[in-house]
Write a protein that holds these residues in place. Sequence first.
Motif, PDB file in Angstrom:
ATOM      1  N   MET A 184       0.821  -1.205   0.000  1.00 19.63           N
ATOM      2  CA  MET A 184       0.000   0.000   0.000  1.00 19.63           C
ATOM      3  C   MET A 184       0.858   1.260   0.000  1.00 19.63           C
ATOM      4  SD  MET A 184      -2.869  -1.014  -0.373  1.00 19.63           S
ATOM      5  CE  MET A 184      -4.547  -0.981   0.138  1.00 19.63           C
TER       6      MET A 184
ATOM      7  N   PHE B  15       3.388   5.572  -2.600  1.00 17.67           N
ATOM      8  CA  PHE B  15       3.711   6.836  -1.931  1.00 17.67           C
ATOM      9  C   PHE B  15       5.221   7.002  -1.812  1.00 17.67           C
ATOM     10  CE2 PHE B  15      -0.521   5.849  -0.082  1.00 17.67           C
ATOM     11  CZ  PHE B  15      -1.204   6.956  -0.554  1.00 17.67           C
TER      12      PHE B  15
ATOM     13  N   GLN C 202     -13.171  15.986   1.574  1.00 13.58           N
ATOM     14  CA  GLN C 202     -12.329  15.028   0.857  1.00 13.58           C
ATOM     15  C   GLN C 202     -12.856  14.808  -0.567  1.00 13.58           C
ATOM     16  OE1 GLN C 202     -11.581  11.197  -0.608  1.00 13.58           O
ATOM     17  NE2 GLN C 202     -13.210  11.181   0.849  1.00 13.58           N
TER      18      GLN C 202
ATOM     19  N   ASN D  40     -10.901  16.185  -4.122  1.00 10.26           N
ATOM     20  CA  ASN D  40     -10.414  15.217  -5.105  1.00 10.26           C
ATOM     21  C   ASN D  40     -11.231  15.170  -6.383  1.00 10.26           C
ATOM     22  OD1 ASN D  40      -8.346  14.385  -3.444  1.00 10.26           O
ATOM     23  ND2 ASN D  40      -9.552  12.776  -2.483  1.00 10.26           N
TER      24      ASN D  40
ATOM     25  N   PHE E 253     -12.807  15.446  -9.930  1.00  9.93           N
ATOM     26  CA  PHE E 253     -12.081  15.627 -11.191  1.00  9.93           C
ATOM     27  C   PHE E 253     -12.994  15.875 -12.398  1.00  9.93           C
ATOM     28  CE2 PHE E 253      -9.800  13.735 -14.894  1.00  9.93           C
ATOM     29  CZ  PHE E 253      -8.852  14.728 -15.015  1.00  9.93           C
TER      30      PHE E 253
ATOM     31  N   LEU F 158      -3.008  19.011 -12.061  1.00  4.15           N
ATOM     32  CA  LEU F 158      -2.111  17.860 -12.082  1.00  4.15           C
ATOM     33  C   LEU F 158      -2.296  17.061 -13.374  1.00  4.15           C
ATOM     34  CD1 LEU F 158      -0.051  16.746 -10.116  1.00  4.15           C
ATOM     35  CD2 LEU F 158      -1.816  15.280  -9.168  1.00  4.15           C
TER      36      LEU F 158
ATOM     37  N   MET G 288       6.232  13.607 -10.170  1.00  2.00           N
ATOM     38  CA  MET G 288       6.142  13.089  -8.803  1.00  2.00           C
ATOM     39  C   MET G 288       6.164  14.237  -7.795  1.00  2.00           C
ATOM     40  SD  MET G 288       5.678   9.940  -9.059  1.00  2.00           S
ATOM     41  CE  MET G 288       5.111   9.750 -10.723  1.00  2.00           C
TER      42      MET G 288
ATOM     43  N   SER H 294       2.760  15.544  -7.775  1.00  2.00           N
ATOM     44  CA  SER H 294       1.837  14.669  -7.056  1.00  2.00           C
ATOM     45  C   SER H 294       1.992  14.827  -5.548  1.00  2.00           C
ATOM     46  CB  SER H 294       2.085  13.208  -7.440  1.00  2.00           C
ATOM     47  OG  SER H 294       1.906  13.038  -8.817  1.00  2.00           O
TER      48      SER H 294
ATOM     49  N   LEU I  41      -0.890  15.981  -2.995  1.00  2.00           N
ATOM     50  CA  LEU I  41      -1.411  15.074  -1.972  1.00  2.00           C
ATOM     51  C   LEU I  41      -1.194  15.560  -0.553  1.00  2.00           C
ATOM     52  CD1 LEU I  41      -0.678  11.436  -3.108  1.00  2.00           C
ATOM     53  CD2 LEU I  41      -2.806  12.701  -3.101  1.00  2.00           C
TER      54      LEU I  41
ATOM     55  N   TYR J 134      -5.956  13.878   6.636  1.00  2.00           N
ATOM     56  CA  TYR J 134      -6.353  12.501   6.904  1.00  2.00           C
ATOM     57  C   TYR J 134      -5.666  11.962   8.157  1.00  2.00           C
ATOM     58  CZ  TYR J 134      -6.178   7.440   6.645  1.00  2.00           C
ATOM     59  OH  TYR J 134      -6.222   6.110   6.956  1.00  2.00           O
TER      60      TYR J 134
ATOM     61  N   MET K  33     -16.491  12.129  -5.889  1.00  2.00           N
ATOM     62  CA  MET K  33     -17.044  10.934  -6.519  1.00  2.00           C
ATOM     63  C   MET K  33     -17.431   9.895  -5.464  1.00  2.00           C
ATOM     64  SD  MET K  33     -17.634  10.143  -9.706  1.00  2.00           S
ATOM     65  CE  MET K  33     -18.136   8.718 -10.633  1.00  2.00           C
ATOM     66  N   VAL K  34     -16.564   9.778  -4.465  1.00  2.68           N
ATOM     67  CA  VAL K  34     -16.853   8.788  -3.423  1.00  2.68           C
ATOM     68  C   VAL K  34     -18.169   9.130  -2.739  1.00  2.68           C
ATOM     69  CG1 VAL K  34     -16.045   7.709  -1.311  1.00  2.68           C
ATOM     70  CG2 VAL K  34     -14.412   8.356  -3.059  1.00  2.68           C
TER      71      VAL K  34
ATOM     72  N   MET L 243      -5.207   4.804   3.536  1.00  2.08           N
ATOM     73  CA  MET L 243      -4.590   6.011   2.976  1.00  2.08           C
ATOM     74  C   MET L 243      -4.885   6.206   1.479  1.00  2.08           C
ATOM     75  SD  MET L 243      -1.152   7.326   4.545  1.00  2.08           S
ATOM     76  CE  MET L 243       0.217   7.372   3.469  1.00  2.08           C
ATOM     77  N   PRO L 244      -4.796   5.165   0.648  1.00  5.85           N
ATOM     78  CA  PRO L 244      -5.092   5.388  -0.781  1.00  5.85           C
ATOM     79  C   PRO L 244      -6.511   5.880  -1.032  1.00  5.85           C
ATOM     80  CG  PRO L 244      -3.959   3.300  -0.485  1.00  5.85           C
ATOM     81  CD  PRO L 244      -4.319   3.788   0.887  1.00  5.85           C
ATOM     82  N   VAL L 245      -7.449   5.566  -0.132  1.00  5.18           N
ATOM     83  CA  VAL L 245      -8.843   5.955  -0.355  1.00  5.18           C
ATOM     84  C   VAL L 245      -8.983   7.479  -0.388  1.00  5.18           C
ATOM     85  CG1 VAL L 245     -11.213   5.756   0.506  1.00  5.18           C
ATOM     86  CG2 VAL L 245      -9.656   3.838   0.737  1.00  5.18           C
ATOM     87  N   VAL L 246      -8.226   8.179   0.454  1.00  2.27           N
ATOM     88  CA  VAL L 246      -8.361   9.639   0.494  1.00  2.27           C
ATOM     89  C   VAL L 246      -7.459  10.323  -0.531  1.00  2.27           C
ATOM     90  CG1 VAL L 246      -9.006   9.637   2.925  1.00  2.27           C
ATOM     91  CG2 VAL L 246      -6.625   9.967   2.296  1.00  2.27           C
ATOM     92  N   THR L 247      -6.617   9.523  -1.195  1.00  2.00           N
ATOM     93  CA  THR L 247      -5.676  10.080  -2.164  1.00  2.00           C
ATOM     94  C   THR L 247      -6.402  10.590  -3.408  1.00  2.00           C
ATOM     95  OG1 THR L 247      -4.010   8.543  -1.397  1.00  2.00           O
ATOM     96  CG2 THR L 247      -3.671   9.460  -3.563  1.00  2.00           C
ATOM     97  N   THR L 248      -5.952  11.722  -3.937  1.00  2.00           N
ATOM     98  CA  THR L 248      -6.469  12.229  -5.202  1.00  2.00           C
ATOM     99  C   THR L 248      -6.198  11.196  -6.300  1.00  2.00           C
ATOM    100  OG1 THR L 248      -5.804  14.396  -4.419  1.00  2.00           O
ATOM    101  CG2 THR L 248      -6.393  14.232  -6.735  1.00  2.00           C
TER     102      THR L 248
ATOM    103  N   VAL M  36      -6.062  11.371  -9.440  1.00  2.26           N
ATOM    104  CA  VAL M  36      -5.140  11.792 -10.494  1.00  2.26           C
ATOM    105  C   VAL M  36      -3.699  11.503 -10.073  1.00  2.26           C
ATOM    106  CG1 VAL M  36      -4.360  13.731 -11.877  1.00  2.26           C
ATOM    107  CG2 VAL M  36      -6.756  13.550 -11.279  1.00  2.26           C
ATOM    108  N   ALA M  37      -3.360  11.836  -8.822  1.00  3.19           N
ATOM    109  CA  ALA M  37      -1.997  11.590  -8.346  1.00  3.19           C
ATOM    110  C   ALA M  37      -1.722  10.089  -8.319  1.00  3.19           C
ATOM    111  CB  ALA M  37      -1.812  12.194  -6.962  1.00  3.19           C
TER     112      ALA M  37
ATOM    113  N   ILE N   2      -1.001   8.872 -11.767  1.00  4.18           N
ATOM    114  CA  ILE N   2       0.324   9.262 -12.262  1.00  4.18           C
ATOM    115  C   ILE N   2       1.399   8.318 -11.716  1.00  4.18           C
ATOM    116  CG2 ILE N   2       2.056  11.084 -12.241  1.00  4.18           C
ATOM    117  CD1 ILE N   2      -0.204  13.103 -12.134  1.00  4.18           C
ATOM    118  N   VAL N   3       1.333   8.023 -10.421  1.00  4.77           N
ATOM    119  CA  VAL N   3       2.341   7.137  -9.835  1.00  4.77           C
ATOM    120  C   VAL N   3       2.274   5.751 -10.476  1.00  4.77           C
ATOM    121  CG1 VAL N   3       3.289   6.202  -7.727  1.00  4.77           C
ATOM    122  CG2 VAL N   3       2.071   8.322  -7.673  1.00  4.77           C
TER     123      VAL N   3
ATOM    124  N   TRP O 161      -5.790  -0.939  -5.581  1.00  4.45           N
ATOM    125  CA  TRP O 161      -4.945  -0.233  -4.615  1.00  4.45           C
ATOM    126  C   TRP O 161      -5.724   0.913  -3.981  1.00  4.45           C
ATOM    127  CZ3 TRP O 161      -3.090   4.942  -5.032  1.00  4.45           C
ATOM    128  CH2 TRP O 161      -2.188   5.308  -4.027  1.00  4.45           C
TER     129      TRP O 161
ATOM    130  N   THR P  68     -11.881   8.447 -14.005  1.00  8.70           N
ATOM    131  CA  THR P  68     -10.592   9.105 -13.865  1.00  8.70           C
ATOM    132  C   THR P  68      -9.419   8.135 -14.046  1.00  8.70           C
ATOM    133  OG1 THR P  68     -11.689  10.530 -12.281  1.00  8.70           O
ATOM    134  CG2 THR P  68      -9.322  10.711 -12.417  1.00  8.70           C
TER     135      THR P  68
ATOM    136  N   VAL Q  40      -6.744   9.213 -16.899  1.00  7.52           N
ATOM    137  CA  VAL Q  40      -5.406   9.752 -16.635  1.00  7.52           C
ATOM    138  C   VAL Q  40      -4.327   8.724 -16.963  1.00  7.52           C
ATOM    139  CG1 VAL Q  40      -3.878  10.709 -14.876  1.00  7.52           C
ATOM    140  CG2 VAL Q  40      -6.285  11.310 -14.871  1.00  7.52           C
TER     141      VAL Q  40
END
Lengths: 288, 327
Positions: A37, A41, A215, A219, A221, A240, A255, A258, A262, A269, B1-2, B138-143, B145-146, B149-150, B198, B262, B266
């Motif tokens: 996970m 990051f 949140q 986020n 889009f 972005l 990166m 990003s 974030l 969070y 969206m969530v 943590m990934p749930v709150v992540t944008t 788009v970012a 990209i990763v 993820w 998205t 992206v």
Amino acid sequence: MATTSLATSNATGSPTRLRAPARLALQIALLLGSVLMLAPFALMLLVSLMPLSAFMKREFSLSVLTLNNYVETFRVVPFGRYYLNSIFVTVSVTIGQTLIASLAAYAFARLRFRGRDGLFMVYLATLMIPFPVTLIPNFLIIKSLGWFDTYLALIVPGLFSVFATFLLRQYYRGIPLDLDEAARMDGASSLRIWWQVIVPLSGPVLATLAIFTFQGVWNEFLWPLVVINSESMRTIPLGLAAFVGQFKTAWNLLMAGSVIALLPILIIYILGQKWFVKGITLSGMGGR
Amino acid sequence: MVALLFCFHLMATSDRSLTPASPQPKRGRFGWRPDQQWEGYLFILPSFLGFFVFIALAVVISLGISFSDWGLTGWRGFAGLTNYQQMLRDPVFWQAFWNTAFYIVIIVPSQLILGLLMAVALNQAIRGRSFYRLIYFMPVVTTIVAGAIVFRLLLANNGPVNDLIRWVNSLLGLSIPVPNWLGSSQFSKWAVVILTLWKNTGFTMVVYLAALQGVPQELYDAASVDGASAWRRFLNVTVPLISPTTFFLFVFQTIGAFQLFTEPFVMTQGGPANSSLSVVQYIYLAAFRDIRMNKASAMAWFLFLFIFTFTYLQNRLQQRWVYYETD
């Protein structure tokens, strides 16, 4: 097999106590899961701190680390402006939506007027309509109002939420009606009862809803992508995405961008973790 | 969206959640009260304005456009079913449709299983539970788009994931093929699947965790006394008792996967050769790139009809496998 001793009941409730070898195996599995996970990051942070050439040659050493990518990113992309846009839009929607939903939820839950339950059922029925259905007409409505490419386009449609209204109504129905009656005896108006009795009593649910909305809006889009055109109006996700189109494989800059995008939401969070989780479980349980 | 997706869940559970949290005192005055009549309308007015313009009016306009000849300048006449016929004849639409079906079939079960595994693991009395929960969520709150990209970097042809495959190959003398994740039509959908898993599995985990904590300990104790193994207890106590949650997550995530946008937008731009294009992405492209809003609206209504039928059928079928406690 001595299965009964695998989980001896404990007094505190649900978590069962495991034996030492099982615990160790579980710890290893959970750690591996965390690595999976966290890897994206970690990669993001690592590449954002390296020159692109060093990353391409996979030269990982302390001596290559640099902050140049961040300086360069802020130079080529107006991330400061994106930040301001995102903060302004998100804060406006969060406060506005919570207030408007709270007012409506109060009326739906505690005032008696003709057509109340019918209207509420209509509200609920529209929850079935997927976003793509309203996307195109809403774009046309925004355009004909002359709001295309403005903050109004980003904020106003977000002020109304069936979900928020529903969640708050469920909560407000659980507050004893005697409180309203007592306040009414003292001559308080409905508006006053809402603001001085109901809102203070629903602090936790309002906070949960607010952080949840925050949140989501931060986020978002697809909607900004449709109603925003100029660079100076972009929110962070939009900026972005445009950045990716521009610098397809400049991984070091992408990166860094990003990480910049974030950072605020991840900090919020980590500080307010329990509210995020509460929001999920609250909605997962249908607002109970 | 969530937040939007949650609405769909509420729809699925609304019959249960519509009942008040605690019964309201009945004082012999049912119905509306004249003194609260106008007050009620005033309280609802701001919300109703938004509802009327951005939902009610929007639905009518959308339906109208889907049956119209709609060009750059707007309405040009009634078109009957032409837009729908064009949609059904469009091979790209069907490709997007089958891609989306693939996403649903792979993502939804994987997410349920992985999420449940994580939740069961975190429901044990072990050190660091809150730390793991923090990380997994943590990934749930992540944008997104970012995140996309990763994963573009992670799954690039010479990216870290392929590095890892090559390293394992050379270490063990294997020859696992090194996929061109983003550049081949064979793997592009998998790239989207990996990103989505993820991003969203932590959500499933948190919902399951709350459900697991609601299973009464006495039931486990009773099963243990009867000599049930841990696996049996899981199968015969845990699984049926959390089946309402499984039902909710199943419907909710399927509706979410129907609306994937998205991630492919992206990460792969729907390519190569539309191999990862989703339906919502195609709706977006038809409406805002090709300016064919009539066709896009027809597709949106087709999607709605599909989601509606699916949810309706699931609601009908749920009594076969969802266990509700009867009081």
